[in-house]
Design an enzyme around this catalytic site. Sequence first.
Site, PDB file in Angstrom:
ATOM      1  N   SER A 261       0.813  -1.214   0.000  1.00 29.12           N
ATOM      2  CA  SER A 261       0.000   0.000   0.000  1.00 29.12           C
ATOM      3  C   SER A 261       0.851   1.269   0.000  1.00 29.12           C
ATOM      4  CB  SER A 261      -0.961  -0.069   1.178  1.00 29.12           C
ATOM      5  OG  SER A 261      -2.084   0.683   0.908  1.00 29.12           O
ATOM      6  N   HIS A 403      -7.465  -5.822  -0.307  1.00 36.12           N
ATOM      7  CA  HIS A 403      -6.262  -5.011  -0.142  1.00 36.12           C
ATOM      8  C   HIS A 403      -5.478  -5.514   1.075  1.00 36.12           C
ATOM      9  CE1 HIS A 403      -3.933  -1.321  -0.432  1.00 36.12           C
ATOM     10  NE2 HIS A 403      -4.149  -1.072   0.847  1.00 36.12           N
TER      11      HIS A 403
HETATM   12  C1  GTR Z   1      -5.481   4.452   1.572  1.00 34.59           C
HETATM   13  C2  GTR Z   1      -4.870   5.262   0.464  1.00 34.59           C
HETATM   14  C3  GTR Z   1      -4.090   4.376  -0.446  1.00 34.59           C
HETATM   15  C4  GTR Z   1      -3.237   3.390   0.308  1.00 34.59           C
HETATM   16  C5  GTR Z   1      -3.829   2.907   1.606  1.00 34.59           C
HETATM   17  C6  GTR Z   1      -2.877   2.273   2.606  1.00 34.59           C
HETATM   18  O1  GTR Z   1      -6.291   5.191   2.392  1.00 34.59           O
HETATM   19  O2  GTR Z   1      -5.890   5.923  -0.212  1.00 34.59           O
HETATM   20  O3  GTR Z   1      -3.342   5.163  -1.349  1.00 34.59           O
HETATM   21  O4  GTR Z   1      -1.977   3.910   0.539  1.00 34.59           O
HETATM   22  O5  GTR Z   1      -4.449   3.909   2.306  1.00 34.59           O
HETATM   23  O6  GTR Z   1      -1.715   2.658   2.734  1.00 34.59           O
HETATM   24  O7  GTR Z   1      -3.343   1.396   3.319  1.00 34.59           O
END
Ligand code: GTR
Length: 424
Positions: A261, A403
């Site tokens: 991420s 994710h």
């Molecule tokens: C989210 C963000 C992403 C990603 C994610 C993370 O809120 O929009 O770009 O980086 O966080 O790091 O878990």
Amino acid sequence: MHLHSRYTIYLLLVITINRGILSAQKIVANYDEEKVPAYTLPDPLSPGGKNITSKSDWESHGRGTTLGFFYDHVYGKIPKDFQPKMNWKIEHEDPAALGGIAIRRQYLVTFENKIKARLLVYIPRDARGPVPGFLGLNFRGNQLVEADPAIIMEKGYVIGGKNYVKNNRSLESSRGTGAERWPAKLIVSRGYALATACCSNFDPDFHDGFKNGLHALDQKPRNEKSWGTITAWSYGMSRMLDLLTEIKEIDGSRISTIGHSRLGKTALWAAATDPRFAMAISNNSGCGGAALSKRAYGETVQRINGNFPHWFNDTFKKYNKNEAALPIDQHQLIALVAPRPIYVASATQDQWADPTGEFLALKHAVPVYELFQETPFGATTSQPKPGKSAGNLMRYHTREGKHNITPEDWKHYLNFADHWLAKP
Ligand code: GTR
């Protein structure tokens, strides 16, 4: 009712409805491939309009020009003379961790004796010579990796959003909760070292006007190109590599960056800026990471800058809802890792990170890799089925699911490392 007050009510109503529409507009992300705007990607072999036709062209000016665009327009640059004095010492060592298979060391690192970071390192105990390894930052402290109380708790600021975090501090109950994300036993048993530190040690993940973390040690006045948090984190990764190269059981010339991420964005940027990293792995890094910005699918430049104004430099904000004007795109970030092995991975349910955009960025970096190697992406032309990985020196997979970074992702990364990193 008096005409005047009726009019006031009408006005208030109009304002409220408009606000509603505005904020609704703000939160609607595009997940429709049909609605991806027509876009033209900059040619990675022509950064700044100068054609690159050979390895040496790329090395003499292609790479530098491309990097310059990212410094200026996206992540920001650290002043050349920013060289805080770094010291480290072993704070704790367990010669038989993970059920006896690993040496586990915890290093205390300081910058100018003010900023503290802790690096947790696992080394296979039966290694015959210096081993290759993975270096990645974690979100909420090293204690997440293993439930062992000997792991020093992260006491500083961490991001919330988890039930083991209270007031942005990790609780005792957080111990071991990241074990799936950091499968230390699996990694060590495959012959690799694993090193991790909490990203907040280098820069706490909130916008404080760049007064805390490593930024606090930079006395230069800031401007629109100045470094943001992702650059502070990647700088931290480079300093941790300095340390790893001093560990005799580890081969500092065979370290891969890894990150999930926002820390996947960081893993890419660290490998792009520091050619000593031998490999890079981007796990679900999305916007500002492996995903093409110009597709404006899922998370956009406007959304990321709005939610995380500290991650990038101020120039990047000029591209809010204006991605077409970006002089570069993220395929060129991947190209900056050439000719080193690179792995990009997405997850089917992580549409916010735009899996297709992540795949396409990797694919559009192929021309730069081809300067160094034939068929770096194998015969890959489209996204492989979920669960399958495809490619060669450049590799890709989509995992079924959310994710996250899971042991399944790690298995792909370890197989890739066996191929490209295992032998000196
Ligand atoms: C989210 C963000 C992403 C990603 C994610 C993370 O809120 O929009 O770009 O980086 O966080 O790091 O878990």
